[in-house]
Write a protein that holds these residues in place. Structure first.
Motif, PDB file in Angstrom:
ATOM      1  N   ASN A   2      -8.433   7.370 -18.911  1.00  0.00           N
ATOM      2  CA  ASN A   2      -8.370   7.770 -17.302  1.00  0.00           C
ATOM      3  C   ASN A   2      -7.776   6.315 -16.861  1.00  0.00           C
ATOM      4  O   ASN A   2      -8.709   5.023 -17.017  1.00  0.00           O
ATOM      5  N   LEU A  23      -2.200  17.103 -20.500  1.00  0.00           N
ATOM      6  CA  LEU A  23      -2.445  16.560 -18.947  1.00  0.00           C
ATOM      7  C   LEU A  23      -1.861  17.681 -18.232  1.00  0.00           C
ATOM      8  O   LEU A  23      -1.099  18.776 -18.563  1.00  0.00           O
ATOM      9  N   GLU A  49      -1.988  14.604 -13.206  1.00  0.00           N
ATOM     10  CA  GLU A  49      -3.334  13.658 -13.866  1.00  0.00           C
ATOM     11  C   GLU A  49      -2.506  12.497 -14.093  1.00  0.00           C
ATOM     12  O   GLU A  49      -0.858  13.033 -14.823  1.00  0.00           O
TER      13      GLU A  49
END
Length: 403
Positions: free
Chosen positions: A19, A202, A206
């Protein structure tokens, strides 16, 4: 980075998908997941711009058009789209963003800083689950997967056969075993079943950070090649899934069970928007020669593209579909025509754009060389006459985008 990082010889030896520290701007209602069906049963297009014409009635309408002689069969007699042998860079180093069209929706992007990304690769002759004459290429691939110098990441927009090919994915996996794959939500199992474990799925809005460490090779022009060999080259990218107006299916009973998406990839100071496969509006059945952009119709358009431009733009390059749009009353909700394409270009705030999703397979009724001509007309209508702003290129041709 220097010119001594050679794509063919240098081996990827470390990759990490995480992330990012900043997840990126999102619409206020993004967490409502309006595009998710209840109880995890699939996905939908959550906008007034989408009206689902792809019901059981549509195949019968299309069959009737063929039986009654209304169906227009495009002429694929050569010459059509020129096909060139691609000229890929011999090293990872490039001062400018470079895009090579490999046919249909497949682009190979060489980013400043060294990252190499392949979008929606399909190298097979037929874009169908079985070998059908009507779904065979009328222009060949300009090269083979084995001719590509390196692939760091593969980005897939959705699971239709003209965008996701099982044989192609297996060939990429064999040639580039360290390549990282990115696909919309729900597609991970398909990749795992193919033996691809480096897969990240995803949802819309995102993002993930891709960090690659590549072993350097000796630079003949360097005064200290040993230092280059001792120190790895680190590349990073931010890869994000974004909305688009389409659907998914690989069979008769899995419609919309996996997500579809457009994508952004940012690396080396350059940002690319890949629109995937998308519609912009839904046009009802109209009398022949009716302007479906007439103010009197006032058809709603998909608001996601303006959100993408405002929240994630501007982009240095947009890869935007311009073909597979006739007849409009069937195709408009899922495929953009050139007027739609120009609006997507403007909404997403792309500085430059290249057309795709044409010139490879006959999927719809428009003449195979019509999309680029209609694109010129659509750009002129918007007052965008400057050459090079929104272009088409030959299959296999590379376009360099200078800062």
């Amino acid at each position: 980075m220097g010119g001594g990082v050679t794509a063919g010889a240098a081996g990827l030896y470390a990759a990490l998908v995480t992330n990012p520290a900043q997840m990126g701007a999102r619409p206020e209602d993004a967490d409502e997941l309006k595009h998710h069906l209840k109880n995890g049963k699939g996905f939908k297009n959550p906008w007034d711009s989408f009206v689902d014409f792809m019901t059981w009635k549509v195949p019968f309408q299309m069959i009737w058009r063929k039986i009654s002689g209304q169906w227009h069969v495009p002429d694929t007699t050569p010459p059509t789209v020129p096909v060139r042998t691609p000229d890929f860079l011999p090293s990872r180093y490039t001062p400018h963003l470079r895009a090579t069209w490999l046919g249909h929706a497949c682009y190979y992007i060489e980013f400043p800083g060294g990252l190499r990304v392949l979008f929606d690769p399909v190298f097979e002759d037929c874009c169908a689950p079985i070998n059908l004459k009507n779904f065979k290429r009328f222009t060949p691939p300009p090269c083979e997967i084995e001719d590509l110098p390196i692939v760091d990441a593969v980005v897939i927009s959705h699971n239709h056969y003209d965008h996701l090919s099982h044989p192609t994915i297996l060939r990429i996996q064999k040639k580039f075993p360290n390549a990282q794959f990115f696909a919309p939500l729900g597609n991970k199992k398909w990749f795992l079943d193919c033996g691809v474990t480096k897969i990240t799925e995803l949802d819309w809005w995102e993002q993930r950070k891709l960090r690659l460490e590549v072993q350097k090779t000796e630079d003949e022009g360097s005064s200290s090649p040993g230092d280059l060999k001792a120190n790895p080259e680190t590349m990073t990218a931010i890869i994000g899934a974004l909305p688009c107006q389409h659907f998914s299916a690989r069979g008769l009973f899995d419609r919309c069970q996996t997500l579809w998406a457009s994508w952004s990839v940012e690396s080396g100071g350059s940002k690319v928007y890949f629109a995937g496969d998308t519609g912009y509006r839904t046009v009802p059945r109209l009398p022949p020669n009716t302007d479906d952009y007439s103010p009197s119709l006032n058809l709603p358009h998909c608001p996601a593209f303006s959100q993408i431009g405002s929240l994630r733009g501007p982009f240095d390059l947009g890869l935007i579909p311009i073909g597979a749009y006739e007849p409009r009353w069937i195709m408009s909700s899922i495929h953009a025509n050139p007027k739609d394409s120009v609006n997507i270009f403007l909404d997403t705030k792309c500085r430059k754009a290249l057309g795709m999703h044409w010139g490879t397979w006959v999927l719809t009724e428009e003449d195979v060389m019509e999309p680029p001509q209609k694109l010129k007309e659509a750009l002129a209508e918007k007052g965008i006459g400057e050459k090079g702003v929104f272009d088409v290129v030959d299959i296999g041709e590379s376009k360099v985008l200078e800062s």
